[in-house]
Design a protein around this motif. Sequence first.
Motif, PDB file in Angstrom:
ATOM      1  N   ARG A 114     -15.512  10.868   3.661  1.00  0.00           N
ATOM      2  CA  ARG A 114     -15.258  12.264   4.054  1.00  0.00           C
ATOM      3  C   ARG A 114     -14.052  12.345   5.003  1.00  0.00           C
ATOM      4  NH1 ARG A 114     -16.892  14.883   8.401  1.00  0.00           N
ATOM      5  NH2 ARG A 114     -18.717  13.620   8.920  1.00  0.00           N
ATOM      6  N   LEU A 115     -14.001  11.431   5.985  1.00  0.00           N
ATOM      7  CA  LEU A 115     -12.897  11.467   6.953  1.00  0.00           C
ATOM      8  C   LEU A 115     -11.555  11.244   6.256  1.00  0.00           C
ATOM      9  CD1 LEU A 115     -14.418   9.477   9.942  1.00  0.00           C
ATOM     10  CD2 LEU A 115     -13.999  11.936   9.834  1.00  0.00           C
ATOM     11  N   GLN A 116     -11.561  10.321   5.282  1.00  0.00           N
ATOM     12  CA  GLN A 116     -10.307  10.052   4.559  1.00  0.00           C
ATOM     13  C   GLN A 116      -9.846  11.302   3.829  1.00  0.00           C
ATOM     14  OE1 GLN A 116      -9.158   9.756   1.286  1.00  0.00           O
ATOM     15  NE2 GLN A 116      -7.189   8.945   2.000  1.00  0.00           N
ATOM     16  N   LYS A 117     -10.805  12.012   3.212  1.00  0.00           N
ATOM     17  CA  LYS A 117     -10.450  13.247   2.486  1.00  0.00           C
ATOM     18  C   LYS A 117      -9.876  14.282   3.449  1.00  0.00           C
ATOM     19  CE  LYS A 117     -13.306  13.458  -1.618  1.00  0.00           C
ATOM     20  NZ  LYS A 117     -14.748  13.329  -1.722  1.00  0.00           N
ATOM     21  N   GLU A 118     -10.512  14.404   4.624  1.00  0.00           N
ATOM     22  CA  GLU A 118     -10.080  15.423   5.579  1.00  0.00           C
ATOM     23  C   GLU A 118      -8.764  15.054   6.252  1.00  0.00           C
ATOM     24  OE1 GLU A 118     -13.215  16.323   8.410  1.00  0.00           O
ATOM     25  OE2 GLU A 118     -14.600  16.683   6.761  1.00  0.00           O
ATOM     26  N   LEU A 119      -8.627  13.783   6.645  1.00  0.00           N
ATOM     27  CA  LEU A 119      -7.477  13.392   7.467  1.00  0.00           C
ATOM     28  C   LEU A 119      -6.360  12.734   6.657  1.00  0.00           C
ATOM     29  CD1 LEU A 119      -9.548  11.965  10.466  1.00  0.00           C
ATOM     30  CD2 LEU A 119      -8.536  14.230  10.291  1.00  0.00           C
ATOM     31  N   GLN A 120      -6.688  12.341   5.408  1.00  0.00           N
ATOM     32  CA  GLN A 120      -5.658  11.843   4.467  1.00  0.00           C
ATOM     33  C   GLN A 120      -4.936  10.579   4.909  1.00  0.00           C
ATOM     34  OE1 GLN A 120      -4.387  13.794   1.400  1.00  0.00           O
ATOM     35  NE2 GLN A 120      -6.550  14.294   1.595  1.00  0.00           N
ATOM     36  N   THR A 173      -4.030   6.571   4.953  1.00  0.00           N
ATOM     37  CA  THR A 173      -4.066   5.444   4.033  1.00  0.00           C
ATOM     38  C   THR A 173      -5.107   4.482   4.592  1.00  0.00           C
ATOM     39  OG1 THR A 173      -1.707   5.781   3.765  1.00  0.00           O
ATOM     40  CG2 THR A 173      -2.584   3.700   2.915  1.00  0.00           C
ATOM     41  N   MET A 174      -5.837   3.803   3.722  1.00  0.00           N
ATOM     42  CA  MET A 174      -6.976   3.037   4.229  1.00  0.00           C
ATOM     43  C   MET A 174      -7.058   1.643   3.618  1.00  0.00           C
ATOM     44  SD  MET A 174     -10.749   4.495   3.954  1.00  0.00           S
ATOM     45  CE  MET A 174     -11.653   3.288   3.093  1.00  0.00           C
ATOM     46  N   LEU A 175      -7.239   0.668   4.481  1.00  0.00           N
ATOM     47  CA  LEU A 175      -7.468  -0.702   4.018  1.00  0.00           C
ATOM     48  C   LEU A 175      -8.790  -1.138   4.612  1.00  0.00           C
ATOM     49  CD1 LEU A 175      -6.286  -3.143   2.507  1.00  0.00           C
ATOM     50  CD2 LEU A 175      -5.144  -3.815   4.611  1.00  0.00           C
ATOM     51  N   LEU A 183       0.857  -1.179   0.000  1.00  0.00           N
ATOM     52  CA  LEU A 183       0.000   0.000   0.000  1.00  0.00           C
ATOM     53  C   LEU A 183       0.891   1.225   0.000  1.00  0.00           C
ATOM     54  CD1 LEU A 183      -2.795  -0.439   2.702  1.00  0.00           C
ATOM     55  CD2 LEU A 183      -2.862  -0.953   0.283  1.00  0.00           C
ATOM     56  N   GLN A 184       0.541   2.169  -0.858  1.00  0.00           N
ATOM     57  CA  GLN A 184       1.282   3.421  -0.859  1.00  0.00           C
ATOM     58  C   GLN A 184       0.557   4.465  -0.030  1.00  0.00           C
ATOM     59  OE1 GLN A 184       2.053   4.526  -4.947  1.00  0.00           O
ATOM     60  NE2 GLN A 184       2.639   2.405  -5.300  1.00  0.00           N
ATOM     61  N   LYS A 185       1.310   5.448   0.386  1.00  0.00           N
ATOM     62  CA  LYS A 185       0.757   6.510   1.228  1.00  0.00           C
ATOM     63  C   LYS A 185      -0.486   7.126   0.569  1.00  0.00           C
ATOM     64  CE  LYS A 185       2.653  10.156   4.056  1.00  0.00           C
ATOM     65  NZ  LYS A 185       2.067  11.427   3.830  1.00  0.00           N
ATOM     66  N   GLY A 186      -1.545   7.230   1.351  1.00  0.00           N
ATOM     67  CA  GLY A 186      -2.758   7.899   0.875  1.00  0.00           C
ATOM     68  C   GLY A 186      -3.703   7.022   0.071  1.00  0.00           C
ATOM     69  N   GLU A 187      -3.300   5.767  -0.205  1.00  0.00           N
ATOM     70  CA  GLU A 187      -4.161   4.900  -1.003  1.00  0.00           C
ATOM     71  C   GLU A 187      -5.384   4.417  -0.222  1.00  0.00           C
ATOM     72  OE1 GLU A 187      -2.546   2.280  -4.553  1.00  0.00           O
ATOM     73  OE2 GLU A 187      -1.638   1.704  -2.641  1.00  0.00           O
TER      74      GLU A 187
END
Length: 231
Positions: A192-198, A200-202, A31-35
């Motif tokens: 929304r949280l991912q956009k705000e806090l940036q 990486t998410m699995l 996983l890359q940063k922010g993916e």
Amino acid sequence: MAIEEHILTFKNVSFAYQKNEPILQEISFSLQKGEKVMIVGENGAGKTTLLKLLCHQIYPTKGTITLFGHLLNEKNSPTHSHKELSYVPQIQMQSEIATQVEESVLLGLYGKNFSYLKRSSKQDRRKAVEALEMVGMSDYSHRDLRALSGGQRQKVAIARAIIRSPSLLLLDEPTTYLDKESKKEIVELIERLQKELQFTMLIISHDTLHLEYVQRVFLLENHTLIERHIS
Ligand SMILES: Nc1ncnc2c1ncn2[C@@H]1O[C@H](COP(=O)(O)OP(=O)(O)OP(=O)(O)O)[C@@H](O)[C@H]1O
Ligand SMILES: [Mg+2]
């Protein structure tokens, strides 16, 4: 060109709870940063097992996992890499005793700057309030966790995860058992949280609603992980 920054790498990882009963075999991915990445797969395929490997609950029987540049194994202390990680587990623990929503969010700081032997600081309490505001649950901060609906409890679990300001957020089927409206609400909240806090998410999910915003999808089948095109 931007340099790729790997947050997480699985290299030929195999795992078995019992000898001769492989759950995961030769899994490699990074996983890359922010993916934002989703894993799908049938019940019992080994999806939760894969997340447990990331949380220092179990260790590969073969292969290596690198998290934030640190090798995860029994000898390595989890403290460094795990300060950067948050996990929303598949099944939310049902408390037997009264637990205030805000207290339960504070527990998310455990291992970061919270310990059971320390009173929570004003700053920590402020963080809990902010996390509850971000998930739209600030009106419930002094309620008993047991009196919340499934969807509300899931939002509190997400607040407990984001209070750590994670670099990597793991979510295990966050919308299972929720009705259609609550599912949509939780999916939109995560997006929304991912956009705000940036972070990486699995995410592990069966919910096609997540396909609107994730970038890659993997299928866990026959003990291995295969990337699928999103059409
Ligand atoms: N602690 C354990 N000891 C032995 N076997 C286990 C243990 N935990 C899980 N298993 C087995 O490992 C397999 C994979 O389980 P896992 O929970 O990873 O599946 P999953 O893909 O998350 O399934 P679900 O979609 O139902 O959540 C299952 O056959 C399960 O019974
Ligand atoms: Mg599971």
